[in-house]
Design a protein around this motif. Structure first.
Motif, short mmCIF file in Angstrom:
data_model
loop_
_atom_site.label_atom_id
_atom_site.label_comp_id
_atom_site.label_asym_id
_atom_site.label_seq_id
_atom_site.Cartn_x
_atom_site.Cartn_y
_atom_site.Cartn_z
N ALA A 171 -21.26 17.52 17.52
CA ALA A 171 -22.06 17.33 18.75
C ALA A 171 -23.52 17.11 18.38
N ASP A 172 -24.02 17.92 17.42
CA ASP A 172 -25.41 17.74 16.95
C ASP A 172 -25.60 16.33 16.39
N ARG A 173 -24.59 15.88 15.64
CA ARG A 173 -24.68 14.54 15.03
C ARG A 173 -24.81 13.46 16.11
N LEU A 174 -24.01 13.60 17.17
CA LEU A 174 -24.04 12.60 18.24
C LEU A 174 -25.37 12.66 19.01
N GLU A 175 -25.84 13.87 19.29
CA GLU A 175 -27.12 14.00 20.00
C GLU A 175 -28.26 13.46 19.15
#
Ligand code: NAD
Length: 368
Positions: A322-326
């Motif tokens: 999720a961090d990667r996508l954000e």
């Protein structure tokens, strides 16, 4: 073990346009990160009404109850404005929320630095903002009985009832405290205990849940009207805000506009844990079907993509992904890529929906 399951309900207007970009992102996580989902798709809102005469077919409702998470685009449009209230596109959404018992609506208000100038507040008030509003979603004055328009002493009276049980307050308070523990460990509870009995009970129950099970989390209470003022005066004072359905509706819209554009705002609606431990969940952008730009390739897909990031974090325990996508969305904004809704008056050439999706995919690829 079988893959986790996702039901995609793209809906109406720009819903299918932004969801197309999310599907590409999901395919990327499958191909590059080994995160595979069993995906099914179905109709909701006006699209379901056109096909079945109802904004949510019973079979679709049954599917939504079975999957690990629902991803929804948007519903509604002028074509359906004259329909009876009972079959309006929005009823499909409300039925999903009600029957899945999605009692906690999570709306982050996060300011990406590249968009700080976009807010109506001064950049220093907004830059680095990261707050989460937890709105109770299945009770309160939008559902309480009695409700209706009645005759009384020769005139009509409109009635809605603000009603909360202890159990309803308890469970949403727990959702807020659990979230706070994963963030900055602070919860501010908002109600109108000065003028409403339901507010007095709300405050008592939130405090009791805190004292019994979450003494490590910092809890404060605020009247909701002051909360509205504080949100525009100094929004960074907050971490997690928990509030009822009606106040949450208003306060989350205020918080939303702190960050500039509807096209950037995701949301999650969570219910009780299922047998596999995952919460019942639906993820959707805050925006509607945007009929004014639908079909023109102008919609910003970020809100829907960031909703999928919330699904990764809250349904699938994939916080790092999720961090990667954000971070990919943030990188694209920092590079100056802008859909029309993110452009200041000076102009420039806006990026299309699919170009924005492609830029986010490229940023994901670069993150490997
Ligand atoms: P809206 O959110 O659809 O649009 C408001 C404004 O924001 C419009 O100018 C629109 O072009 C712009 N906008 C919204 N999302 C955007 C995006 N991703 N990229 C760029 N610009 C974007 O709200 P509305 O116009 O009040 O409602 C339109 C329809 O949507 C109505 O039928 C309404 O009932 C429905 N609606 C649905 C939902 C939902 O599905 N959750 C939420 C709100 C409204």
């Amino acid at each position: 073990m079988s893959n986790p399951s996702l039901l995609i309900l793209a809906g109406d207007g720009i819903g299918p346009e932004v969801m197309d970009e999310v599907k590409k992102i999901i395919a990327w996580f499958d191909a590059k990160r080994g995160l595979s989902f069993d995906i099914s798709e179905d109709l909701v809102g006006g699209a379901a009404y056109d096909a079945h005469g109802t904004p949510l077919h019973d079979d679709t409702m049954a599917k939504a109850q079975e999957v690990d998470a629902v991803l929804l685009g948007a519903v509604g449009g002028p074509k359906y404005d004259e329909l009876d209230f009972s079959v309006k596109p929005e009823r499909g959404l409300l039925r999903l929320r009600k029957e899945m018992d999605l009692f906690a609506n999570l709306r982050p208000a996060q300011c990406f630095d590249a968009l700080a100038d976009f807010s109506s507040l001064k950049p220093e008030l907004i830059s680095g903002l990261d707050i989460m509003i937890v709105r109770e979603l299945t009770s309160g004055s939008y559902f309480g009985e009695p409700r209706g328009i009645f005759e009384e002493d020769g005139q009509r009276v409109g009635i809605n009832t603000q009603r909360y049980t202890e159990a309803e307050i308890d469970r949403v308070a727990r959702a807020a405290f659990d979230l706070a523990r994963k963030r900055n460990n602070r919860v501010c509870s908002m109600e109108k205990a000065n003028v409403m009995e339901s507010g007095i009970l709300w405050r008592e129950v939130v405090q009791a849940v805190h004292d019994a099970d979450y003494p490590d989390v910092e809890l404060s209470h605020m009247y909701a009207d002051n909360g509205g003022m504080q949100l525009v005066r100094n929004p960074k004072q907050f971490d997690v805000i928990v509030t009822d359905n009606l106040f949450g509706d208003l306060l989350s819209d205020v918080a939303a506009m702190l960050t500039g554009s509807l096209g950037m705002l995701p949301s999650a609606s969570l219910g009780a844990p299922m047998e596999n431990g995952r919460p019942k969940a639906m993820y959707e952008p805050v925006h509607g079907s945007a009929p004014d730009i639908s079909g023109e390739g102008k919609a910003n897909p970020s809100a829907c993509i960031l909703s999928f990031a919330m699904a990764l974090r809250y349904s699938f325990d994939e916080g790092a992904e999720a961090d990667r996508l954000e971070a990919a969305v943030e990188k694209v904004l920092a590079d100056g890529v802008r859909t029309a809704d993110l452009m200041q008056a000076e102009g420039g050439t806006p990026t299309s929906t699919s170009e924005m999706g492609a830029a986010i995919l490229a940023a994901l690829e670069a993150s490997l």
